[in-house]
Design an enzyme around this catalytic site. Structure first.
Site, short mmCIF file in Angstrom:
data_model
loop_
_atom_site.label_atom_id
_atom_site.label_comp_id
_atom_site.label_asym_id
_atom_site.label_seq_id
_atom_site.Cartn_x
_atom_site.Cartn_y
_atom_site.Cartn_z
N CYS A 84 0.84 -1.21 0.00
CA CYS A 84 0.00 0.00 0.00
C CYS A 84 0.87 1.25 0.00
O CYS A 84 1.39 1.66 1.04
CB CYS A 84 -0.93 -0.01 1.21
N CYS B 203 -0.41 4.12 2.17
CA CYS B 203 -0.17 3.91 3.62
C CYS B 203 1.29 4.15 3.97
O CYS B 203 1.60 4.76 5.00
CB CYS B 203 -0.51 2.49 4.04
N ASP B 204 2.19 3.62 3.17
CA ASP B 204 3.59 3.52 3.60
C ASP B 204 4.59 4.36 2.80
O ASP B 204 5.77 4.43 3.17
CB ASP B 204 4.03 2.04 3.56
#
Ligand code: NDP
Length: 316
Positions: free
Chosen positions: A138, A141-142
């Site tokens: 992701c 997300c990261d």
């Protein structure tokens, strides 16, 4: 053989942000929800590290901790949370039948599906070893953790194209590993990739191994499937964007779904094609797939279920 049958008013299947949010709303509306967690209580977020984009956590929070807070909040209002996996359903009549772990039968006046989706992985041992330590499925997300660094992303669909351009805004260089000599992504998304100076597309390139120092990712070993030449690209982040699989197999034949298995809702709602069956979260969303959007649709599903049950009671 079915050992027991139990009737519940509102049954929620799944324990990610969508399921727990549906539970919070359903419990507060006195629908006495019973929630089955599935095999991974807390869902996909329990497999990430820091979550920094969920509103209300200005300092960020670890994914597993956040899901524990979701669980506690759902429990606080009386949700009956149980460990178990829905193995089949029968939506031919109301109340709807759901079988848990192949041997517990429940009937429910309203069913809220929040079974989520699972990221597809390449299946390499090194990919699992460094998952959370440089390997991620992701980018949104990261990606932030790789600010100013060099990263690689595998995939050539719309997700990979979108995530590569997202990463390119944060990272110094993005190596896009494409296994064929063409993209699968739409022309518009492909053009975005081509127009981004710091994305380098490597065609006919397959990942052999994620290379690391035992703690973190330091590179990726790739092979050109035309020339068979192997090389190592030095990166600190490795993103897998080869698609997601919605966890909806058990609903095949009962609920309308698209050709990739995402459940179809009536526009602007969480209603499925079966009265009294609602769906929220990633099981019906292949575009946004964020915890906060999943939570939003979880809320919608509980409100839709509440209205459905109230109208039903009024009719009886
Ligand atoms: P897709 O299935 O469309 O694409 C997957 C990509 O990963 C393909 O390029 C595929 O390669 C590649 N791939 C699969 N397995 C491997 C492997 N083992 N090794 C290397 N590469 C691999 O998934 P997406 O998640 O990209 O998209 C899913 C759906 O969601 C699509 O319908 C898409 O249009 C939609 N979507 C829409 C968005 C938007 O509108 N903004 C954003 C994101 C997704 P190959 O091409 O060779 O098969």
């Amino acid at each position: 053989m079915n050992k027991e049958t139990e009737h519940v008013k509102c049954l929620i299947i799944g324990s990610g942000p969508a399921g727990y949010t549906a539970a919070i709303y359903a419990a507060r509306a006195d629908l006495k929800p019973v929630l089955y967690t599935g095999i991974v209580p807390g869902g996909q977020l329990t497999q990430t590290t820091e979550v920094e984009n969920f509103p209300g956590y200005p300092k960020g929070i670890l994914g597993p901790e956040m899901m524990e807070e979701f669980r506690q909040q759902a429990e606080r209002f009386g949700t009956d949370i149980r460990f178990g996996y829905a193995t089949s359903v029968d939506f031919s009549e109301s109340p709807h039948k759901v079988i848990i772990d192949e041997n517990v039968t429940l009937t429910a006046d309203a069913v809220i599906i929040a079974t989520g989706a699972s990221a597809k992985w390449l299946g390499l041992e090194s990919e699992q070893k460094y998952n959370g330590f440089g390997v991620s499925a992701c980018a949104v997300c990261d990606g932030f953790f790789f600010k100013g660094q060099e990263v690689a992303i595998v995939g050539a669909g719309d997700t990979a194209a979108e995530e590569a351009t997202y990463l390119a805004k944060l990272c110094s260089m993005v190596h896009m590993l494409v296994r064929r000599d063409v993209f699968r992504a739409s022309k518009a998304m492909e053009a975005r990739v081509f127009n981004t100076a710091n994305i380098e597309v490597h065609y006919n390139t397959e990942t052999k191994e994620i290379v690391g120092d035992g703690q973190n990712v330091t590179g990726v070993k790739v092979i050109n499937n035309r020339t068979q030449v192997e090389s190592v690209i030095n990166v600190t982040g490795f993103f897998v964007a080869i698609g997601h699989k919605p966890n909806t197999d058990i609903f095949k034949g009962w609920l309308d779904m698209d050709d990739t298995g995402y459940l179809i809702t009536k526009p602007g709602s969480t209603h499925t094609n079966v009265d009294g069956v609602f769906v929220c979260g990633d099981a019906q969303d292949k575009v946004y797939r964020q915890a906060v959007t999943a939570a939003g649709t979880g809320c919608m599903a509980a409100l839709d279920a509440e209205r459905y049950l109230a109208e039903r009671e009024y009719r009886v």
